[in-house]
Design a protein around this motif. Structure first.
Motif, PDB file in Angstrom:
ATOM      1  N   MET A   1       1.187  -1.237   0.333  1.00 41.75           N
ATOM      2  CA  MET A   1       0.111   0.205  -0.182  1.00 41.75           C
ATOM      3  C   MET A   1       0.622   1.293   0.007  1.00 41.75           C
ATOM      4  O   MET A   1       0.752   2.349  -0.986  1.00 41.75           O
ATOM      5  CB  MET A   1      -1.178  -0.293   1.445  1.00 41.75           C
ATOM      6  N   GLN A   2       1.391   1.124   0.819  1.00 39.68           N
ATOM      7  CA  GLN A   2       2.380   2.589   0.604  1.00 39.68           C
ATOM      8  C   GLN A   2       3.309   2.827  -0.823  1.00 39.68           C
ATOM      9  O   GLN A   2       3.822   3.628  -1.154  1.00 39.68           O
ATOM     10  CB  GLN A   2       3.704   1.859   1.484  1.00 39.68           C
ATOM     11  N   ASP A   3       3.572   1.405  -1.427  1.00 44.99           N
ATOM     12  CA  ASP A   3       4.366   1.433  -2.585  1.00 44.99           C
ATOM     13  C   ASP A   3       3.503   2.979  -3.628  1.00 44.99           C
ATOM     14  O   ASP A   3       3.677   3.131  -4.228  1.00 44.99           O
ATOM     15  CB  ASP A   3       4.625   0.260  -3.795  1.00 44.99           C
ATOM     16  N   ILE A   4       1.939   2.177  -3.150  1.00 45.02           N
ATOM     17  CA  ILE A   4       1.210   2.908  -4.415  1.00 45.02           C
ATOM     18  C   ILE A   4       0.817   4.447  -3.602  1.00 45.02           C
ATOM     19  O   ILE A   4       0.720   5.117  -5.204  1.00 45.02           O
ATOM     20  CB  ILE A   4      -0.548   2.052  -4.596  1.00 45.02           C
ATOM     21  N   LYS A   5       0.971   4.493  -2.264  1.00 42.36           N
ATOM     22  CA  LYS A   5       0.583   5.506  -1.797  1.00 42.36           C
ATOM     23  C   LYS A   5       1.822   6.711  -2.565  1.00 42.36           C
ATOM     24  O   LYS A   5       1.746   8.256  -2.730  1.00 42.36           O
ATOM     25  CB  LYS A   5       0.061   5.937  -0.360  1.00 42.36           C
ATOM     26  N   ASN A   6       3.219   6.150  -2.525  1.00 48.67           N
ATOM     27  CA  ASN A   6       4.596   6.355  -2.883  1.00 48.67           C
ATOM     28  C   ASN A   6       4.370   7.463  -4.376  1.00 48.67           C
ATOM     29  O   ASN A   6       4.448   8.527  -4.744  1.00 48.67           O
ATOM     30  CB  ASN A   6       5.492   6.652  -2.341  1.00 48.67           C
ATOM     31  N   ALA A   7       3.941   7.000  -4.863  1.00 53.13           N
ATOM     32  CA  ALA A   7       3.832   6.509  -7.055  1.00 53.13           C
ATOM     33  C   ALA A   7       2.578   7.498  -6.428  1.00 53.13           C
ATOM     34  O   ALA A   7       3.092   8.259  -7.540  1.00 53.13           O
ATOM     35  CB  ALA A   7       2.967   5.145  -7.184  1.00 53.13           C
ATOM     36  N   LEU A   8       1.561   7.214  -6.014  1.00 56.62           N
ATOM     37  CA  LEU A   8       0.544   8.811  -6.282  1.00 56.62           C
ATOM     38  C   LEU A   8       1.133  10.220  -6.087  1.00 56.62           C
ATOM     39  O   LEU A   8       1.023  10.888  -6.373  1.00 56.62           O
ATOM     40  CB  LEU A   8      -0.697   8.520  -5.010  1.00 56.62           C
ATOM     41  N   ILE A   9       1.667  10.029  -4.532  1.00 60.89           N
ATOM     42  CA  ILE A   9       2.946  11.277  -4.052  1.00 60.89           C
ATOM     43  C   ILE A   9       3.354  11.708  -5.138  1.00 60.89           C
ATOM     44  O   ILE A   9       3.400  13.383  -5.996  1.00 60.89           O
ATOM     45  CB  ILE A   9       2.967  11.607  -3.386  1.00 60.89           C
ATOM     46  N   LYS A  10       4.218  11.055  -5.707  1.00 56.36           N
ATOM     47  CA  LYS A  10       5.158  11.224  -6.527  1.00 56.36           C
ATOM     48  C   LYS A  10       4.030  11.600  -7.759  1.00 56.36           C
ATOM     49  O   LYS A  10       5.137  12.833  -8.567  1.00 56.36           O
ATOM     50  CB  LYS A  10       5.876  10.298  -7.183  1.00 56.36           C
ATOM     51  N   LYS A  11       3.383  11.009  -8.833  1.00 55.43           N
ATOM     52  CA  LYS A  11       3.160  11.246  -9.657  1.00 55.43           C
ATOM     53  C   LYS A  11       2.491  12.782  -9.328  1.00 55.43           C
ATOM     54  O   LYS A  11       2.037  13.728 -10.801  1.00 55.43           O
ATOM     55  CB  LYS A  11       1.711  10.160  -9.756  1.00 55.43           C
ATOM     56  N   LEU A  39      -4.778   7.832   2.128  1.00 57.98           N
ATOM     57  CA  LEU A  39      -5.567   5.784   2.166  1.00 57.98           C
ATOM     58  C   LEU A  39      -7.321   5.835   2.510  1.00 57.98           C
ATOM     59  O   LEU A  39      -6.916   5.978   3.552  1.00 57.98           O
ATOM     60  CB  LEU A  39      -5.158   5.354   2.214  1.00 57.98           C
ATOM     61  N   MET A  40      -8.393   4.943   2.384  1.00 57.33           N
ATOM     62  CA  MET A  40      -9.414   6.466   2.757  1.00 57.33           C
ATOM     63  C   MET A  40      -9.812   4.306   3.402  1.00 57.33           C
ATOM     64  O   MET A  40     -10.008   4.094   4.497  1.00 57.33           O
ATOM     65  CB  MET A  40     -10.809   6.121   1.652  1.00 57.33           C
ATOM     66  N   GLU A  41      -9.446   2.827   2.584  1.00 56.94           N
ATOM     67  CA  GLU A  41      -9.867   1.738   2.464  1.00 56.94           C
ATOM     68  C   GLU A  41      -8.681   0.966   1.926  1.00 56.94           C
ATOM     69  O   GLU A  41      -8.523   1.132   0.723  1.00 56.94           O
ATOM     70  CB  GLU A  41     -11.388   1.800   2.149  1.00 56.94           C
ATOM     71  N   GLY A  42      -8.572   0.028   2.900  1.00 54.33           N
ATOM     72  CA  GLY A  42      -7.947  -1.040   2.355  1.00 54.33           C
ATOM     73  C   GLY A  42      -8.792  -2.318   2.384  1.00 54.33           C
ATOM     74  O   GLY A  42      -8.352  -2.682   3.377  1.00 54.33           O
ATOM     75  N   GLU A  84      -4.884  11.744 -15.775  1.00 51.58           N
ATOM     76  CA  GLU A  84      -3.046  12.048 -15.538  1.00 51.58           C
ATOM     77  C   GLU A  84      -2.865  10.980 -14.254  1.00 51.58           C
ATOM     78  O   GLU A  84      -2.106  10.256 -13.683  1.00 51.58           O
ATOM     79  CB  GLU A  84      -2.504  14.020 -14.713  1.00 51.58           C
ATOM     80  N   ILE A  85      -3.410  10.778 -13.492  1.00 53.46           N
ATOM     81  CA  ILE A  85      -3.730   8.746 -12.580  1.00 53.46           C
ATOM     82  C   ILE A  85      -4.130   9.005 -12.473  1.00 53.46           C
ATOM     83  O   ILE A  85      -4.270   7.300 -11.561  1.00 53.46           O
ATOM     84  CB  ILE A  85      -4.087   9.974 -11.014  1.00 53.46           C
ATOM     85  N   GLU A  86      -4.432   8.019 -14.299  1.00 50.56           N
ATOM     86  CA  GLU A  86      -5.009   6.735 -13.994  1.00 50.56           C
ATOM     87  C   GLU A  86      -3.424   5.650 -13.883  1.00 50.56           C
ATOM     88  O   GLU A  86      -4.133   4.249 -13.321  1.00 50.56           O
ATOM     89  CB  GLU A  86      -5.536   6.523 -15.192  1.00 50.56           C
ATOM     90  N   TYR A  87      -2.763   6.099 -14.204  1.00 47.38           N
ATOM     91  CA  TYR A  87      -1.783   5.024 -14.569  1.00 47.38           C
ATOM     92  C   TYR A  87      -0.477   5.576 -13.336  1.00 47.38           C
ATOM     93  O   TYR A  87      -0.010   6.923 -13.685  1.00 47.38           O
ATOM     94  CB  TYR A  87      -0.901   4.639 -16.150  1.00 47.38           C
ATOM     95  N   LEU A  88      -0.073   4.438 -12.693  1.00 45.42           N
ATOM     96  CA  LEU A  88       0.863   4.529 -11.692  1.00 45.42           C
ATOM     97  C   LEU A  88       2.084   4.061 -11.778  1.00 45.42           C
ATOM     98  O   LEU A  88       1.841   2.929 -12.196  1.00 45.42           O
ATOM     99  CB  LEU A  88       0.306   5.551 -10.172  1.00 45.42           C
ATOM    100  N   THR A  89       3.612   4.441 -11.990  1.00 48.84           N
ATOM    101  CA  THR A  89       5.002   3.369 -11.560  1.00 48.84           C
ATOM    102  C   THR A  89       5.736   3.577 -10.525  1.00 48.84           C
ATOM    103  O   THR A  89       5.854   4.343  -9.770  1.00 48.84           O
ATOM    104  CB  THR A  89       5.464   4.363 -12.898  1.00 48.84           C
ATOM    105  N   GLY A  90       5.229   2.282  -9.738  1.00 52.27           N
ATOM    106  CA  GLY A  90       5.873   2.227  -8.374  1.00 52.27           C
ATOM    107  C   GLY A  90       7.165   1.461  -8.611  1.00 52.27           C
ATOM    108  O   GLY A  90       7.474   1.200  -9.420  1.00 52.27           O
ATOM    109  N   SER A  91       7.726   1.333  -6.806  1.00 49.69           N
ATOM    110  CA  SER A  91       9.281   0.711  -7.796  1.00 49.69           C
ATOM    111  C   SER A  91       8.674  -0.621  -7.677  1.00 49.69           C
ATOM    112  O   SER A  91       9.433  -1.690  -7.506  1.00 49.69           O
ATOM    113  CB  SER A  91       9.935   1.076  -5.599  1.00 49.69           C
ATOM    114  N   GLU A  92       7.736  -1.117  -6.972  1.00 53.94           N
ATOM    115  CA  GLU A  92       6.562  -2.497  -7.196  1.00 53.94           C
ATOM    116  C   GLU A  92       6.105  -2.987  -8.396  1.00 53.94           C
ATOM    117  O   GLU A  92       6.274  -4.188  -8.768  1.00 53.94           O
ATOM    118  CB  GLU A  92       6.164  -3.173  -6.130  1.00 53.94           C
ATOM    119  N   GLY A  93       6.223  -1.642  -9.361  1.00 55.78           N
ATOM    120  CA  GLY A  93       5.430  -2.455 -10.245  1.00 55.78           C
ATOM    121  C   GLY A  93       4.571  -1.502 -10.878  1.00 55.78           C
ATOM    122  O   GLY A  93       4.194  -0.038 -10.259  1.00 55.78           O
TER     123      GLY A  93
END
Length: 139
Positions: A1-11, A39-42, A84-93
């Motif tokens: 989850m943190q990887d997605i959050k970091n990728a979203l912030i970076k984007k 992050l609302m819900e996971g 702009e935020i439909e696609y994200l690239t994180g460190s895990e994919g």
């Protein structure tokens, strides 16, 4: 989850580098305009064997400039975020946003997006036999 959050912030930082992006509650000194990522819900669903699927729902707040027309600024930002935020690239994919929607409440844009991904759980270590002594003979 943190990887997605970091990728979203970076984007978001790449889209508008002049705007600050917060991921924690800011009690004092928040500069507007800005983004706030929450992050609302996971949750996780079990798949076949060791497969799992994770669902992560985010709410991206956009606080427009206090001097601008807030509703118009929020509508323009919503259009931009859809693209702009439909696609994200994180460190895990890579991650693809689904279920995107927005609403404007009290002059603040709430942009909701969900990023889902699959996991493959590691096998639990198997207990192996230590030693075996075999006895026997002929009669």
């Amino acid at each position: 989850m943190q990887d997605i959050k970091n990728a979203l912030i970076k984007k978001l930082s790449l889209i508008l580098p002049e705007l600050p992006v917060y991921d924690e509650a800011v009690e004092q000194g928040m500069q507007q305009p800005c983004f706030f990522v929450l992050l609302m819900e996971g949750n996780q669903a079990r798949g076949i064997n060791r497969r799992r699927q994770r669902f992560n729902s985010f709410d991206v707040h956009y606080f427009p400039d206090r001097d601008a027309a807030p509703r118009e600024a929020c509508e323009l930002m919503a259009e931009r975020l859809y693209a702009e935020i439909e696609y994200l690239t994180g460190s895990e994919g890579g991650y693809r946003g689904t279920g995107m929607r927005h609403e404007i409440v009290d002059g603040i844009l709430h942009f909701f997006v969900q990023y889902n991904y699959h996991l493959f759980r590691e096998r639990d270590p198997e207990v192996k036999m230590q030693t075996m002594t075999q006895g026997g003979g002929l009669k």
